[in-house]
Write a protein that holds these residues in place. Sequence first.
Motif, PDB file in Angstrom:
ATOM      1  N   HIS A 245       0.834  -1.200   0.000  1.00  0.00           N
ATOM      2  CA  HIS A 245       0.000   0.000   0.000  1.00  0.00           C
ATOM      3  C   HIS A 245       0.868   1.249   0.000  1.00  0.00           C
ATOM      4  O   HIS A 245       1.949   1.269   0.593  1.00  0.00           O
ATOM      5  CB  HIS A 245      -0.903   0.020   1.241  1.00  0.00           C
ATOM      6  CG  HIS A 245      -1.945  -1.048   1.209  1.00  0.00           C
ATOM      7  ND1 HIS A 245      -3.223  -0.811   0.776  1.00  0.00           N
ATOM      8  CD2 HIS A 245      -1.890  -2.361   1.537  1.00  0.00           C
ATOM      9  CE1 HIS A 245      -3.915  -1.926   0.850  1.00  0.00           C
ATOM     10  NE2 HIS A 245      -3.126  -2.890   1.308  1.00  0.00           N
ATOM     11  N   ALA A 246       0.378   2.306  -0.608  1.00  0.00           N
ATOM     12  CA  ALA A 246       1.072   3.596  -0.559  1.00  0.00           C
ATOM     13  C   ALA A 246       1.038   4.095   0.882  1.00  0.00           C
ATOM     14  O   ALA A 246      -0.004   4.007   1.547  1.00  0.00           O
ATOM     15  CB  ALA A 246       0.402   4.602  -1.486  1.00  0.00           C
ATOM     16  N   PRO A 247       2.140   4.593   1.388  1.00  0.00           N
ATOM     17  CA  PRO A 247       2.173   5.053   2.779  1.00  0.00           C
ATOM     18  C   PRO A 247       1.105   6.095   3.115  1.00  0.00           C
ATOM     19  O   PRO A 247       0.596   6.113   4.232  1.00  0.00           O
ATOM     20  CB  PRO A 247       3.576   5.632   2.924  1.00  0.00           C
ATOM     21  CG  PRO A 247       4.385   4.866   1.931  1.00  0.00           C
ATOM     22  CD  PRO A 247       3.452   4.647   0.767  1.00  0.00           C
ATOM     23  N   LYS A 248       0.740   6.940   2.174  1.00  0.00           N
ATOM     24  CA  LYS A 248      -0.258   7.988   2.433  1.00  0.00           C
ATOM     25  C   LYS A 248      -1.677   7.443   2.578  1.00  0.00           C
ATOM     26  O   LYS A 248      -2.605   8.195   2.835  1.00  0.00           O
ATOM     27  CB  LYS A 248      -0.234   9.043   1.319  1.00  0.00           C
ATOM     28  CG  LYS A 248       0.986   9.930   1.336  1.00  0.00           C
ATOM     29  CD  LYS A 248       0.823  11.062   2.305  1.00  0.00           C
ATOM     30  CE  LYS A 248       1.936  12.067   2.149  1.00  0.00           C
ATOM     31  NZ  LYS A 248       2.570  12.428   3.393  1.00  0.00           N
ATOM     32  N   GLU A 249      -1.859   6.136   2.443  1.00  0.00           N
ATOM     33  CA  GLU A 249      -3.191   5.543   2.600  1.00  0.00           C
ATOM     34  C   GLU A 249      -3.614   5.418   4.066  1.00  0.00           C
ATOM     35  O   GLU A 249      -4.780   5.172   4.346  1.00  0.00           O
ATOM     36  CB  GLU A 249      -3.236   4.157   1.952  1.00  0.00           C
ATOM     37  CG  GLU A 249      -3.190   4.190   0.448  1.00  0.00           C
ATOM     38  CD  GLU A 249      -3.278   2.798  -0.157  1.00  0.00           C
ATOM     39  OE1 GLU A 249      -3.916   1.895   0.434  1.00  0.00           O
ATOM     40  OE2 GLU A 249      -2.682   2.608  -1.236  1.00  0.00           O
TER      41      GLU A 249
END
Length: 179
Positions: free
Chosen positions: A130-134
Motif C-alpha cells: 500500500h502507498a504510505p499515504k493511505e
Amino acid sequence: MKKILTILVSFTFFASAQIFYVIDDKVEVFDPIANKKIGIISRGTFGEKVKEDDERIILKVQGFLKNKDTKTLYATKNTMLPLIVFDDDNNKNSLEIAIVKNKVSEDQINAWADAEILYYDTCSMCHAAHAPKEHTMLEWEGIFTTMRAFAMPTDSEADIIIQYLRAHAIDGYATDDDE
C-alpha cells in the motif's frame, strides 16, 4: 505598502533557506558550540541550514516535546515519530545541531530511497504494498505489527520500515512522495 514589503522580504528569506535531510539511520548530532555529542537523529529529519564548515553543517531543527519526556524531540504533535533522542535532558522544541556533512542531503528523496525500496521489497512478497499515504501513523503501527510476522524482516529492517511508513503517513511530515 509596508505589508507588501514585509511579505516580499519574508518570501525572499524562506525561498532562499536551504533545507537539508538526514540520509542515514542513528546519526550522531553535536552541540555546535561545545562540540559535544548530544544525541542521535533519525533518518529523514530535516532542518534549515544555519552555516557550515569543511566537515559539519549546522541545522536549525524544530519539533514537538511530550509532557514528562525530556529526552526526545518528535516530528509531529502526536509524538509517534522521534526526530532526536537526546543523551541528556532537553526542554527546547527548536535548536541548532551540528552534523557531519556526508550524513545530510538537500534531496529528500535521497534520504528515504533505500527505506522505500526495503518497504516495497519486504511488503510486496505476498500482496501489493500500500502507498504510505493511505494510512495514519497509528494505523500503520497496527498494520505493520500484524504483517511483520509474515514478512519476517530483521529488527533493524523493521525499524527502518516503520519509520518510513510513519514519516510518509497521512499525518506524517515527509513530502517526497508528493513531488
